[in-house]
Scaffold this motif. Structure first.
Motif, PDB file in Angstrom:
ATOM      1  N   LEU A   1      -9.098   6.310  -1.155  1.00 56.28           N
ATOM      2  CA  LEU A   1      -8.198   5.258  -0.219  1.00 56.28           C
ATOM      3  C   LEU A   1      -9.446   3.577  -0.105  1.00 56.28           C
ATOM      4  O   LEU A   1      -8.719   2.664  -0.756  1.00 56.28           O
ATOM      5  N   PHE A   2     -10.324   4.453   0.249  1.00 64.51           N
ATOM      6  CA  PHE A   2     -10.808   2.999   0.825  1.00 64.51           C
ATOM      7  C   PHE A   2     -11.809   1.960  -0.786  1.00 64.51           C
ATOM      8  O   PHE A   2     -11.937   1.045  -0.220  1.00 64.51           O
TER       9      PHE A   2
ATOM     10  N   SER B   1      -2.819  -2.008  -1.589  1.00 57.38           N
ATOM     11  CA  SER B   1      -1.463  -2.308  -1.180  1.00 57.38           C
ATOM     12  C   SER B   1      -2.071  -3.140   0.219  1.00 57.38           C
ATOM     13  O   SER B   1      -1.286  -3.570   1.665  1.00 57.38           O
ATOM     14  N   ALA B   2      -2.921  -2.162   1.079  1.00 61.67           N
ATOM     15  CA  ALA B   2      -3.094  -2.083   2.385  1.00 61.67           C
ATOM     16  C   ALA B   2      -4.489  -3.133   2.761  1.00 61.67           C
ATOM     17  O   ALA B   2      -4.399  -3.829   3.604  1.00 61.67           O
ATOM     18  N   GLY B   3      -5.488  -3.156   2.057  1.00 57.03           N
ATOM     19  CA  GLY B   3      -6.783  -3.664   2.281  1.00 57.03           C
ATOM     20  C   GLY B   3      -6.727  -4.663   1.694  1.00 57.03           C
ATOM     21  O   GLY B   3      -7.106  -6.124   2.032  1.00 57.03           O
ATOM     22  N   GLY B   4      -5.771  -4.782   0.172  1.00 54.80           N
ATOM     23  CA  GLY B   4      -5.701  -6.617  -0.092  1.00 54.80           C
ATOM     24  C   GLY B   4      -5.319  -7.315   0.407  1.00 54.80           C
ATOM     25  O   GLY B   4      -5.750  -8.701   0.405  1.00 54.80           O
TER      26      GLY B   4
ATOM     27  N   GLN C   1      -1.610   7.250  -5.865  1.00 57.04           N
ATOM     28  CA  GLN C   1      -0.565   6.481  -4.835  1.00 57.04           C
ATOM     29  C   GLN C   1      -2.307   5.631  -3.769  1.00 57.04           C
ATOM     30  O   GLN C   1      -1.908   5.750  -3.053  1.00 57.04           O
ATOM     31  N   SER C   2      -3.243   7.246  -3.881  1.00 56.46           N
ATOM     32  CA  SER C   2      -3.867   7.023  -2.681  1.00 56.46           C
ATOM     33  C   SER C   2      -4.820   5.815  -2.854  1.00 56.46           C
ATOM     34  O   SER C   2      -5.363   4.473  -1.886  1.00 56.46           O
TER      35      SER C   2
ATOM     36  N   GLY D   1      -1.646  -8.529  -6.324  1.00 46.92           N
ATOM     37  CA  GLY D   1      -2.300  -7.575  -7.129  1.00 46.92           C
ATOM     38  C   GLY D   1      -2.016  -5.928  -5.788  1.00 46.92           C
ATOM     39  O   GLY D   1      -1.587  -5.396  -6.068  1.00 46.92           O
ATOM     40  N   THR D   2      -1.405  -7.027  -4.572  1.00 41.39           N
ATOM     41  CA  THR D   2      -0.891  -5.950  -3.720  1.00 41.39           C
ATOM     42  C   THR D   2       0.824  -5.170  -4.220  1.00 41.39           C
ATOM     43  O   THR D   2       1.306  -4.749  -3.632  1.00 41.39           O
ATOM     44  N   VAL D   3       1.602  -6.643  -5.083  1.00 44.63           N
ATOM     45  CA  VAL D   3       3.082  -6.200  -5.008  1.00 44.63           C
ATOM     46  C   VAL D   3       2.301  -4.771  -6.166  1.00 44.63           C
ATOM     47  O   VAL D   3       3.145  -4.438  -5.909  1.00 44.63           O
ATOM     48  N   LEU D   4       2.060  -4.965  -6.899  1.00 44.97           N
ATOM     49  CA  LEU D   4       1.609  -4.113  -7.991  1.00 44.97           C
ATOM     50  C   LEU D   4       0.795  -3.111  -7.578  1.00 44.97           C
ATOM     51  O   LEU D   4       1.508  -1.935  -7.342  1.00 44.97           O
ATOM     52  N   GLU D   5       0.351  -2.979  -6.160  1.00 46.64           N
ATOM     53  CA  GLU D   5      -0.378  -1.600  -5.588  1.00 46.64           C
ATOM     54  C   GLU D   5       1.012  -1.027  -5.061  1.00 46.64           C
ATOM     55  O   GLU D   5       1.030   0.186  -4.740  1.00 46.64           O
ATOM     56  N   ILE D   6       1.758  -1.837  -4.211  1.00 52.31           N
ATOM     57  CA  ILE D   6       3.035  -1.218  -3.800  1.00 52.31           C
ATOM     58  C   ILE D   6       3.806  -0.225  -4.966  1.00 52.31           C
ATOM     59  O   ILE D   6       4.416   0.629  -4.596  1.00 52.31           O
TER      60      ILE D   6
END
Length: 413
Positions: free
Chosen positions: A235-236, A373-376, A366-367, A47-52
């Motif tokens: 974002l949150f 990507s930061a929280g995941g 993007q937010s 999921g992080t790669v997806l969101e980045i």
């Protein structure tokens, strides 16, 4: 189909995308865990790669939609999405005989492609329909489209379970095919009459033209405090949703467990998704009849209450002592999400100028991607270091700042 107007075509597009998404994601964790062998950290890393990817490309594709064509952006996105999911479904076959790359590497590549395709559609689809209709109609169209989406999800759940029983990768191949079909239909029938393309200055390069559109979108955000607040909310929300979305199914599989019954995991997840979808349809119909989406104070109050419910459900799931409590939390969380999505979308689009709508929507998306990507990874690390329960608990507490922000909006109004 030649007589489809914009609202009917939008409903068809929402239906088909929801059908594809439900077909793919109802049983996706079975494919990831049992066939590809992913662990909790890898699940979140996917999921992080997806969101980045979304974070990087969302601004670019949103500017393309506002500068050149929302229709073109949506159609490109459909074909890229179809390619991503077909590739993902083929990974298990690509491992036999031995592949030059491990399955996880192929999965990350498909997720990057998925992210690129999603950014072409995200923002451009809603910007297109809002331009084609009067703004007073948007609230009703988003509520109705949510009902269409939930009906499509029911169908997709059945398709996903049936295909997963044949082979866990089949839902990905079927979902990818649906995106290809939708792309072909949109090429033939999608019209774009409400979008006014920016006048291009003589001798201006395409890159310079895209840059001007982006700067204009940033200016809209800077001068609208409410839009900046919604960006922080997103974002949150992204940080919280990434942990829950990636881990609730494996939480049921590994830590809660299913009742003793002659029912496969695919059928269990299908039943859970179907129940959440049907309850969501009832809730959306009720909200659509009772709520005036033009009254900002009521909308902000509704979003505050729905966020409270979502947070409570995530915490309940994390602390659930048994299967019944866990399923109650999952179902109620699904209902809250079904109702909040069209309310939030309507409220957000009502604040945006037409010429920058897709760009600003992409910036807000993007937010969300930044939050995920930061929280995941943080939530995923907690799961690998301590337990999945701890990860989901952390995801629930990430919604606290959203409650504070919605509370601030309510006090000001």
């Amino acid at each position: 189909m030649q007589k489809f107007n914009a609202s009917q075509l939008y409903m068809f597009m929402v239906f088909m995308m929801s059908l594809a998404g439900s077909t793919i994601f109802t049983t996706y964790s079975i494919y990831y865990v049992t066939e590809l062998g992913l662990n909790p950290f890898q699940l979140v890393l996917v999921g992080t790669v997806l969101e980045i990817t979304v974070l990087v490309f969302e601004g670019i594709t949103g500017v393309v939609a506002d500068t050149y064509s929302r229709k073109l952006s949506v159609i490109i996105g459909m074909f890229v999405l179809g390619s991503a999911f077909v590739l993902e479904g083929c990974i298990v076959w690509m491992m036999h005989p031995a592949s030059m790359l491990p399955a996880f590497a192929w999965l990350l590549m498909s997720q990057m492609l998925y992210g690129i395709g999603w950014t072409f559609v995200s923002g451009a689809d809603t910007a297109w329909i809002v331009d084609e209709l009067d703004e007073e109609q948007t609230g009703a169209i988003f509520m109705r489209s949510k009902v269409f989406a939930l009906n499509a999800s029911l169908l997709g759940i059945a398709v996903s379970v049936g295909l997963s029983l044949l082979a866990p990768n089949m839902p990905f191949l079927a979902g990818g095919a649906v995106y290809f079909i939708l792309g072909l239909v949109l090429i033939r029938y999608m019209k774009e009459t409400g979008f006014i393309r920016r006048e291009r200055e003589p001798h201006t390069s395409p890159i310079r033209e895209l840059g001007k559109t982006w700067v204009s979108g940033v200016s809209v955000l800077r001068h609208h405090p409410l839009l900046l607040l919604l960006t922080v909310v997103t974002l949150f929300n992204g940080a919280a949703s990434e942990g829950y979305d990636r881990l609730w199914q494996i939480h049921l599989i590994d830590e809660i467990g299913f009742p003793d019954a002659p029912v496969s995991m695919a059928v269990w997840f299908g039943l859970i998704s179907a129940a959440a979808t049907m309850l969501g349809m009832l809730a959306v119909r009720f909200a659509g009849k009772r709520m005036d989406l033009l009254l900002e104070r009521k909308v902000s109050a509704a979003l505050f209450i729905l966020t409270c419910i979502r947070m409570g459900c995530i915490l309940l799931l994390a602390l659930a002592p048994n299967f019944t409590a866990a399923i109650f939390a999952v179902l109620l969380l699904g209902v809250a999400g079904s109702v909040s999505d069209p309310i939030y979308t309507t409220w957000l689009n009502s604040k945006l100028p037409s010429r920058n709508r897709a760009t600003v929507l992409s910036m807000i998306s993007q937010s969300d991607a930044l939050g995920q990507s930061a929280g995941g990874p943080v939530v995923g690390y907690i799961g690998s270091r301590f337990s999945i329960r701890a990860s989901i608990l952390a995801a629930g507490f990430l919604l606290l700042p959203i409650l504070a922000l919605f509370g601030k909006v309510m006090r000001k109004r």
